[in-house]
Design a protein around this motif. Structure first.
Motif, mmCIF file in Angstrom:
data_model
loop_
_atom_site.group_PDB
_atom_site.id
_atom_site.type_symbol
_atom_site.label_atom_id
_atom_site.label_comp_id
_atom_site.label_asym_id
_atom_site.label_seq_id
_atom_site.Cartn_x
_atom_site.Cartn_y
_atom_site.Cartn_z
ATOM 1 N N LEU A 1 0.809 -1.267 0.006
ATOM 2 C CA LEU A 1 -0.045 0.123 0.038
ATOM 3 C C LEU A 1 1.019 1.220 0.007
ATOM 4 O O LEU A 1 0.425 2.371 -0.538
ATOM 5 C CB LEU A 1 -1.004 -0.022 1.224
ATOM 6 C CG LEU A 1 -1.875 -0.998 1.210
ATOM 7 C CD1 LEU A 1 -2.970 -0.859 2.283
ATOM 8 C CD2 LEU A 1 -2.946 -0.902 -0.117
ATOM 9 N N GLU A 2 2.118 1.183 0.463
ATOM 10 C CA GLU A 2 2.973 2.277 0.757
ATOM 11 C C GLU A 2 3.411 2.736 -0.869
ATOM 12 O O GLU A 2 3.866 3.760 -1.152
ATOM 13 C CB GLU A 2 4.020 2.070 1.550
ATOM 14 C CG GLU A 2 3.762 2.146 3.167
ATOM 15 C CD GLU A 2 4.839 1.803 3.913
ATOM 16 O OE1 GLU A 2 6.187 1.700 3.340
ATOM 17 O OE2 GLU A 2 4.696 1.774 5.016
ATOM 18 N N LYS A 3 3.565 1.609 -1.690
ATOM 19 C CA LYS A 3 4.071 1.851 -2.826
ATOM 20 C C LYS A 3 3.105 1.903 -4.156
ATOM 21 O O LYS A 3 3.403 2.328 -5.152
ATOM 22 C CB LYS A 3 5.244 0.761 -3.305
ATOM 23 C CG LYS A 3 6.097 0.640 -2.243
ATOM 24 C CD LYS A 3 7.339 0.162 -2.606
ATOM 25 C CE LYS A 3 8.395 -0.129 -1.753
ATOM 26 N NZ LYS A 3 9.010 1.052 -1.464
ATOM 27 N N GLU A 4 1.629 1.738 -3.879
ATOM 28 C CA GLU A 4 0.714 1.671 -4.813
ATOM 29 C C GLU A 4 -0.247 2.553 -4.595
ATOM 30 O O GLU A 4 -0.827 2.880 -3.514
ATOM 31 C CB GLU A 4 0.056 0.273 -4.638
ATOM 32 C CG GLU A 4 -0.896 -0.132 -5.664
ATOM 33 C CD GLU A 4 -0.392 0.120 -7.165
ATOM 34 O OE1 GLU A 4 -0.794 0.785 -8.086
ATOM 35 O OE2 GLU A 4 0.563 -0.458 -7.524
ATOM 36 N N ASN A 5 -0.550 3.343 -5.552
ATOM 37 C CA ASN A 5 -1.542 4.553 -5.482
ATOM 38 C C ASN A 5 -2.927 3.917 -5.658
ATOM 39 O O ASN A 5 -3.860 4.671 -4.927
ATOM 40 C CB ASN A 5 -1.236 5.693 -6.534
ATOM 41 C CG ASN A 5 -0.059 6.454 -6.322
ATOM 42 O OD1 ASN A 5 0.634 6.459 -4.949
ATOM 43 N ND2 ASN A 5 0.619 6.813 -7.519
ATOM 44 N N ALA A 6 -3.215 2.849 -6.468
ATOM 45 C CA ALA A 6 -4.218 2.365 -6.729
ATOM 46 C C ALA A 6 -4.487 1.053 -6.358
ATOM 47 O O ALA A 6 -4.138 0.144 -7.254
ATOM 48 C CB ALA A 6 -4.954 2.658 -7.960
ATOM 49 N N PRO A 7 -4.569 0.643 -5.028
ATOM 50 C CA PRO A 7 -4.159 -0.780 -4.787
ATOM 51 C C PRO A 7 -5.399 -1.735 -5.354
ATOM 52 O O PRO A 7 -6.656 -1.275 -5.285
ATOM 53 C CB PRO A 7 -4.126 -0.924 -3.090
ATOM 54 C CG PRO A 7 -5.155 0.386 -2.731
ATOM 55 C CD PRO A 7 -4.671 1.365 -3.941
ATOM 56 N N ARG A 8 -5.108 -2.894 -5.394
ATOM 57 C CA ARG A 8 -6.029 -3.833 -6.017
ATOM 58 C C ARG A 8 -7.098 -4.345 -4.805
ATOM 59 O O ARG A 8 -6.737 -4.248 -3.675
ATOM 60 C CB ARG A 8 -5.564 -5.090 -6.656
ATOM 61 C CG ARG A 8 -4.760 -4.991 -7.808
ATOM 62 C CD ARG A 8 -3.988 -6.054 -7.957
ATOM 63 N NE ARG A 8 -4.595 -7.291 -7.918
ATOM 64 C CZ ARG A 8 -4.267 -8.549 -8.534
ATOM 65 N NH1 ARG A 8 -3.335 -8.440 -9.529
ATOM 66 N NH2 ARG A 8 -4.933 -9.686 -8.263
ATOM 67 N N ARG A 9 -8.458 -4.532 -5.037
ATOM 68 C CA ARG A 9 -9.407 -4.948 -4.354
ATOM 69 C C ARG A 9 -9.193 -6.271 -3.462
ATOM 70 O O ARG A 9 -9.228 -6.301 -2.285
ATOM 71 C CB ARG A 9 -10.784 -5.123 -4.699
ATOM 72 C CG ARG A 9 -11.322 -3.400 -5.218
ATOM 73 C CD ARG A 9 -12.546 -3.545 -5.861
ATOM 74 N NE ARG A 9 -13.732 -4.148 -5.153
ATOM 75 C CZ ARG A 9 -14.516 -5.130 -5.480
ATOM 76 N NH1 ARG A 9 -14.380 -5.540 -6.568
ATOM 77 N NH2 ARG A 9 -15.518 -5.511 -4.666
#
Length: 109
Positions: free
Chosen positions: A33-41
């Motif tokens: 989550l720290e590296k991803e702006n649009a995390p997968r559901r």
């Protein structure tokens, strides 16, 4: 920094989740989550269930709430576990109140 680091953390979290190592899954998914702006559901869902399995019910409910953006089976399961997490939180709160009342009664004697 590796441009694929986020995805590597997601895959690692997925593996830990499926092996039942929920504490390590939480750590990996949080790094994702720290590296991803649009995390997968599905990653949020597994993170929420990992919080649930480790007894962090407030974070479980909060994280699972982020999954409920579509009308599908993932959302239905997220709502189910959110409800269970809130029940656990209510039980913990009620138990704390009862324990405090018993302590107060004993100290009044």
């Amino acid at each position: 920094q590796n441009e694929h680091a986020g995805e590597m953390y997601r895959i690692l979290g997925d593996a830990y989740y499926h092996f039942g190592d929920y504490h390590k899954a939480v750590t990996s998914f949080r790094n994702y989550l720290e590296k991803e702006n649009a995390p997968r559901r599905d990653a949020l869902y597994m993170l929420g269930l990992s919080y649930f399995q480790t007894g962090v019910f407030s974070k479980a409910a909060e994280t699972l709430g982020e999954v409920t953006t579509e009308n599908d089976a993932l959302t239905q399961n997220a709502y189910l576990h959110m409800g269970l997490a809130y029940l656990h939180l209510a039980e913990q709160s009620t138990h704390g109140i009862r324990t405090g009342c018993r302590f107060e009664r004993k100290s009044e004697d």
